[in-house]
Scaffold this motif. Sequence first.
Motif, PDB file in Angstrom:
ATOM      1  N   ALA A 132       0.840  -1.211   0.000  1.00 16.84           N
ATOM      2  CA  ALA A 132       0.000   0.000   0.000  1.00 16.84           C
ATOM      3  C   ALA A 132       0.869   1.253   0.000  1.00 16.84           C
ATOM      4  CB  ALA A 132      -0.942  -0.010   1.203  1.00 16.84           C
ATOM      5  N   ALA A 133       1.921   1.271   0.795  1.00 14.43           N
ATOM      6  CA  ALA A 133       2.815   2.435   0.844  1.00 14.43           C
ATOM      7  C   ALA A 133       3.546   2.610  -0.488  1.00 14.43           C
ATOM      8  CB  ALA A 133       3.814   2.286   1.987  1.00 14.43           C
ATOM      9  N   ALA A 134       3.956   1.504  -1.092  1.00 16.69           N
ATOM     10  CA  ALA A 134       4.646   1.575  -2.384  1.00 16.69           C
ATOM     11  C   ALA A 134       3.705   2.104  -3.474  1.00 16.69           C
ATOM     12  CB  ALA A 134       5.189   0.198  -2.762  1.00 16.69           C
ATOM     13  N   ARG A 135       2.466   1.683  -3.418  1.00 17.40           N
ATOM     14  CA  ARG A 135       1.498   2.175  -4.419  1.00 17.40           C
ATOM     15  C   ARG A 135       1.318   3.683  -4.321  1.00 17.40           C
ATOM     16  NH1 ARG A 135      -3.200  -2.444  -3.788  1.00 17.40           N
ATOM     17  NH2 ARG A 135      -2.170  -4.047  -5.055  1.00 17.40           N
ATOM     18  N   GLU A 136       1.332   4.208  -3.088  1.00 14.34           N
ATOM     19  CA  GLU A 136       1.221   5.655  -2.912  1.00 14.34           C
ATOM     20  C   GLU A 136       2.352   6.383  -3.624  1.00 14.34           C
ATOM     21  OE1 GLU A 136       1.142   6.418   1.279  1.00 14.34           O
ATOM     22  OE2 GLU A 136      -0.717   5.292   1.586  1.00 14.34           O
ATOM     23  N   VAL A 137       3.563   5.846  -3.494  1.00 15.71           N
ATOM     24  CA  VAL A 137       4.723   6.453  -4.144  1.00 15.71           C
ATOM     25  C   VAL A 137       4.554   6.401  -5.656  1.00 15.71           C
ATOM     26  CG1 VAL A 137       7.213   6.199  -4.549  1.00 15.71           C
ATOM     27  CG2 VAL A 137       6.298   5.955  -2.248  1.00 15.71           C
ATOM     28  N   GLN A 138       4.133   5.267  -6.151  1.00 16.25           N
ATOM     29  CA  GLN A 138       3.993   5.087  -7.598  1.00 16.25           C
ATOM     30  C   GLN A 138       2.885   5.995  -8.164  1.00 16.25           C
ATOM     31  OE1 GLN A 138       3.508   0.881  -7.225  1.00 16.25           O
ATOM     32  NE2 GLN A 138       5.661   0.463  -7.666  1.00 16.25           N
TER      33      GLN A 138
END
Length: 141
Positions: A132-138
């Motif tokens: 979920a945190a990685a998706r925010e960055v992407q």
Amino acid sequence: MTPDQIRLVQESFRGVVPIREAAAALFYEKLFAIDGSLRALFRETDIKKQGAKLMAALGFVVHGLSRAETILPTVQDLARRHVGYGVEEQHYATVGQALIETLDTGLGEAFTPPVREAWTAAYGLLAGVMIAAAREVQLAA
């Protein structure tokens, strides 16, 4: 995760600590056997030092499971940094498989079905937060 699962993860991790260097080496061996393309993410990395970081991160997470809200911001930051290293969402399943296989080998008979289930739940929680945190960055890119 249930309180019993948290206890099982924390107790079983005590069996990993004395073999942490060997466990880290085994983890990366298994990771690269599952997906050899992941080696490219570590080409500039001292794998022994990376293994020490892995074990420290695991220890941090394991010890914080009983108060997950205190570790989640650090875990989210870790995931955000991993995006920059080239980690992709599908890699989390591979890492989970390598982790479970490493624990199975390293803990032997102590890696009972309930312990496996507890570690699977712990990794699922961790991976979900990180993804979920990685998706925010992407999405922000």
